[in-house]
Design a protein around this motif. Structure first.
Motif, PDB file in Angstrom:
ATOM      1  N   MET A   1      29.270  23.777 -15.342  1.00 38.48           N
ATOM      2  CA  MET A   1      29.388  22.987 -14.244  1.00 38.48           C
ATOM      3  C   MET A   1      27.969  22.798 -13.506  1.00 38.48           C
ATOM      4  N   SER A   2      26.934  23.626 -13.801  1.00 39.65           N
ATOM      5  CA  SER A   2      25.693  23.321 -13.393  1.00 39.65           C
ATOM      6  C   SER A   2      24.650  22.992 -14.411  1.00 39.65           C
ATOM      7  N   THR A   3      25.020  23.396 -15.477  1.00 40.42           N
ATOM      8  CA  THR A   3      24.035  22.876 -16.727  1.00 40.42           C
ATOM      9  C   THR A   3      25.066  21.941 -17.776  1.00 40.42           C
ATOM     10  N   PRO A   4      24.991  21.077 -17.687  1.00 38.66           N
ATOM     11  CA  PRO A   4      26.019  20.140 -18.664  1.00 38.66           C
ATOM     12  C   PRO A   4      25.721  20.343 -20.031  1.00 38.66           C
ATOM     13  N   PRO A   5      26.741  20.204 -20.808  1.00 41.62           N
ATOM     14  CA  PRO A   5      26.666  20.767 -22.376  1.00 41.62           C
ATOM     15  C   PRO A   5      25.760  19.789 -23.281  1.00 41.62           C
ATOM     16  N   ALA A   6      24.831  20.304 -23.875  1.00 40.28           N
ATOM     17  CA  ALA A   6      23.896  19.471 -24.907  1.00 40.28           C
ATOM     18  C   ALA A   6      24.812  18.893 -25.955  1.00 40.28           C
ATOM     19  N   ARG A   7      25.858  19.807 -26.407  1.00 37.57           N
ATOM     20  CA  ARG A   7      26.690  19.066 -27.348  1.00 37.57           C
ATOM     21  C   ARG A   7      28.190  19.173 -26.761  1.00 37.57           C
ATOM     22  N   VAL A   8      28.895  18.380 -27.381  1.00 38.60           N
ATOM     23  CA  VAL A   8      30.391  17.859 -26.729  1.00 38.60           C
ATOM     24  C   VAL A   8      31.318  17.971 -27.937  1.00 38.60           C
ATOM     25  N   ALA A   9      32.610  18.213 -27.681  1.00 42.21           N
ATOM     26  CA  ALA A   9      33.718  18.016 -28.697  1.00 42.21           C
ATOM     27  C   ALA A   9      34.187  16.767 -28.644  1.00 42.21           C
ATOM     28  N   ASP A  10      34.638  16.259 -29.814  1.00 41.72           N
ATOM     29  CA  ASP A  10      35.211  14.664 -29.978  1.00 41.72           C
ATOM     30  C   ASP A  10      36.364  14.610 -28.787  1.00 41.72           C
ATOM     31  N   GLY A  11      36.108  13.831 -27.923  1.00 39.31           N
ATOM     32  CA  GLY A  11      37.145  13.520 -26.780  1.00 39.31           C
ATOM     33  C   GLY A  11      38.504  12.536 -27.420  1.00 39.31           C
ATOM     34  N   GLY A  12      38.148  12.200 -28.738  1.00 37.57           N
ATOM     35  CA  GLY A  12      39.508  11.377 -29.358  1.00 37.57           C
ATOM     36  C   GLY A  12      39.331  10.016 -29.168  1.00 37.57           C
ATOM     37  N   PRO A  13      40.225   9.165 -29.242  1.00 41.75           N
ATOM     38  CA  PRO A  13      39.992   7.481 -29.197  1.00 41.75           C
ATOM     39  C   PRO A  13      40.428   7.003 -28.116  1.00 41.75           C
ATOM     40  N   VAL A  14      41.040   7.696 -27.003  1.00 43.25           N
ATOM     41  CA  VAL A  14      41.566   7.078 -25.909  1.00 43.25           C
ATOM     42  C   VAL A  14      40.221   6.577 -25.068  1.00 43.25           C
ATOM     43  N   PRO A  15      40.276   5.318 -24.639  1.00 45.57           N
ATOM     44  CA  PRO A  15      39.014   4.675 -23.922  1.00 45.57           C
ATOM     45  C   PRO A  15      38.956   5.262 -22.588  1.00 45.57           C
ATOM     46  N   LEU A  16      37.601   5.752 -22.232  1.00 45.88           N
ATOM     47  CA  LEU A  16      37.652   6.721 -21.079  1.00 45.88           C
ATOM     48  C   LEU A  16      36.427   6.252 -20.008  1.00 45.88           C
ATOM     49  N   ILE A  17      36.948   6.284 -18.812  1.00 46.96           N
ATOM     50  CA  ILE A  17      35.786   5.711 -17.789  1.00 46.96           C
ATOM     51  C   ILE A  17      35.523   7.075 -16.925  1.00 46.96           C
ATOM     52  N   ALA A  18      34.294   7.303 -16.415  1.00 45.62           N
ATOM     53  CA  ALA A  18      33.653   8.208 -15.650  1.00 45.62           C
ATOM     54  C   ALA A  18      33.105   7.917 -14.718  1.00 45.62           C
ATOM     55  N   VAL A  19      33.306   8.497 -13.169  1.00 53.63           N
ATOM     56  CA  VAL A  19      32.491   8.123 -12.281  1.00 53.63           C
ATOM     57  C   VAL A  19      32.343   9.584 -11.750  1.00 53.63           C
ATOM     58  N   HIS A  20      30.808   9.472 -11.078  1.00 56.83           N
ATOM     59  CA  HIS A  20      30.317  10.791 -10.752  1.00 56.83           C
ATOM     60  C   HIS A  20      29.237  10.476  -9.629  1.00 56.83           C
ATOM     61  N   GLY A  21      28.874  11.298  -8.872  1.00 54.39           N
ATOM     62  CA  GLY A  21      27.978  11.212  -7.739  1.00 54.39           C
ATOM     63  C   GLY A  21      26.478  11.812  -8.347  1.00 54.39           C
ATOM     64  N   ASP A  22      25.547  10.964  -8.006  1.00 50.30           N
ATOM     65  CA  ASP A  22      24.223  11.788  -8.784  1.00 50.30           C
ATOM     66  C   ASP A  22      23.552  12.915  -7.842  1.00 50.30           C
ATOM     67  N   ASP A  23      24.379  12.967  -6.847  1.00 52.44           N
ATOM     68  CA  ASP A  23      23.985  14.260  -5.754  1.00 52.44           C
ATOM     69  C   ASP A  23      25.065  15.254  -5.596  1.00 52.44           C
ATOM     70  N   ASP A  24      25.801  15.214  -6.707  1.00 51.56           N
ATOM     71  CA  ASP A  24      26.962  16.259  -6.792  1.00 51.56           C
ATOM     72  C   ASP A  24      26.333  17.687  -7.151  1.00 51.56           C
ATOM     73  N   ARG A  25      26.540  18.630  -6.016  1.00 48.16           N
ATOM     74  CA  ARG A  25      25.878  19.987  -6.186  1.00 48.16           C
ATOM     75  C   ARG A  25      26.992  20.962  -6.614  1.00 48.16           C
ATOM     76  N   THR A  26      28.340  20.578  -7.000  1.00 43.78           N
ATOM     77  CA  THR A  26      29.432  21.222  -7.487  1.00 43.78           C
ATOM     78  C   THR A  26      29.482  21.067  -9.131  1.00 43.78           C
ATOM     79  N   VAL A  27      29.634  19.917  -9.477  1.00 42.59           N
ATOM     80  CA  VAL A  27      29.850  19.605 -10.960  1.00 42.59           C
ATOM     81  C   VAL A  27      28.609  18.625 -11.214  1.00 42.59           C
ATOM     82  N   ALA A  28      27.571  18.976 -11.888  1.00 45.95           N
ATOM     83  CA  ALA A  28      26.417  18.181 -11.989  1.00 45.95           C
ATOM     84  C   ALA A  28      26.522  17.177 -12.689  1.00 45.95           C
TER      85      ALA A  28
END
Length: 329
Positions: A209-236
């Motif tokens: 939550m505070s230090t995002p992973p440098a390596r990630v698992a394959d999330g699969g073939p489903v198209p994905l949209i991410a929305v995030h605030g750049d001042d999020d202090r809970t989930v970086a």
């Protein structure tokens, strides 16, 4: 963070989980006072005229309750959206915060909002970080999939136009659903969430939550949209970037486009889009500048909302093809 880590090392997992729940939003934040701005289409005021009912799905020896909104504009083979609330919320609070009933009414979309059992998590968080809830045929993913299939069968929704979206812990679980059920979903929205299998226990959940992973698992073939605030202090905010990397992990060459804008009278945003060369979108990212841990464009006074951001639900519905709305601002 230090307190949770200490509790994990002492084997006091229930207390550590409580700290995790607080970290995922158990303390109501003070949200900015920027004016509320509509998305691509203005929201109507008051209650939407469709029907709200309750149901329950059963799978893998468990039961999961859900809230269901059926619009008056329902047509045969309508789209279906699965909406996963964040921690300390319930389905009603999340619907009110996001304006999902009104959005569903305008777009003719059926919305099913599964509700986490308090026996599974006392604060109502989806257990996205537990290995037993990161697979296909057991745990919470199996229950959410069962609720999706129940509603799809009852209302004859379009099986090729079923999407999942969520906020915070619900966003992390939406990423799990996209990865484990690519046959069920045409797209996924992850708002202020984390990538698939980013953690495997309470301690690693705190860490990522505070230090995002440098390596990630394959999330699969489903198209994905991410929305995030750049001042999020809970989930970086780097977790939003990691969500996109996970979605693109199995892709070959992609085309990338970047645009910027501002919600009318509100926050600036940066939109990035990755697509197959000359083809379909694979991933999209909206970074809302100056926003904390909150649903972008949500209703003023709602649970974890920032009314000054672009309408997150509108851009998600457009991304998965349920509406033809374009970028905000």
């Amino acid at each position: 963070m230090a307190e949770a880590t200490r509790l994990v090392r002492q084997g006091r997992l229930l207390e550590a989980t409580a700290r995790l729940q607080e970290g995922l939003g158990g303390r109501t934040p003070t949200m900015p006072t920027a004016p509320r701005t509509p998305g691509p289409r203005a929201r109507t005021s008051g209650r939407a005229p469709g029907t709200v009912t309750r149901g329950a799905a059963r799978a893998a020896g468990g039961t999961l309750a859900y809230r269901l909104y059926v619009p008056t504009t329902l047509r045969p083979a309508a789209p279906l959206l699965v909406l996963l609330h964040g921690g300390t919320q319930d389905a009603d609070a999340f619907a009110a915060a996001t304006g999902s009933d009104e959005a569903a009414e305008r777009a003719g979309v059926v919305v099913v909002a599964p509700e986490q059992s308090r026996s599974a998590n006392a604060m109502g968080y989806w257990n996205w970080f537990r290995p037993g809830d990161q697979g296909r045929d057991a745990g919470e993913p199996a229950l959410i999939a069962a609720a999706t299939r129940d509603v799809a069968e009852r209302y004859g929704t379009d099986r090729a136009r079923t999407a999942v979206a969520g906020f915070s812990a619900g966003g992390a679980m939406a990423a799990v659903m996209a990865a484990t059920h690519p046959d069920l979903f045409c797209g996924a929205g992850v708002h202020s969430g984390l990538p698939f299998r980013a953690a495997h226990d309470v301690g690693s959940a705190f860490a990522v939550m505070s230090t995002p992973p440098a390596r990630v698992a394959d999330g699969g073939p489903v198209p994905l949209i991410a929305v995030h605030g750049d001042d999020d202090r809970t989930v970086a905010v780097g977790n939003g970037e990691a969500v996109v990397r996970s979605a693109l992990a199995g892709s070959g060459r992609v085309e990338h486009a970047r645009t910027t804008g501002r919600a009318p009278g509100g926050r600036a945003w940066t939109r990035e889009r990755w697509a197959e060369p000359g083809g379909r979108a694979l991933a999209e990212s909206w970074t809302v500048h100056g926003m904390g841990h909150a649903w972008s464009g949500g209703r003023a006074g709602g649970s974890y909302t920032d009314p000054g951001g672009p309408d997150a639900l509108a851009v998600m519905l457009a991304f998965v093809g349920f509406t033809d709305d374009g970028p905000v601002g």
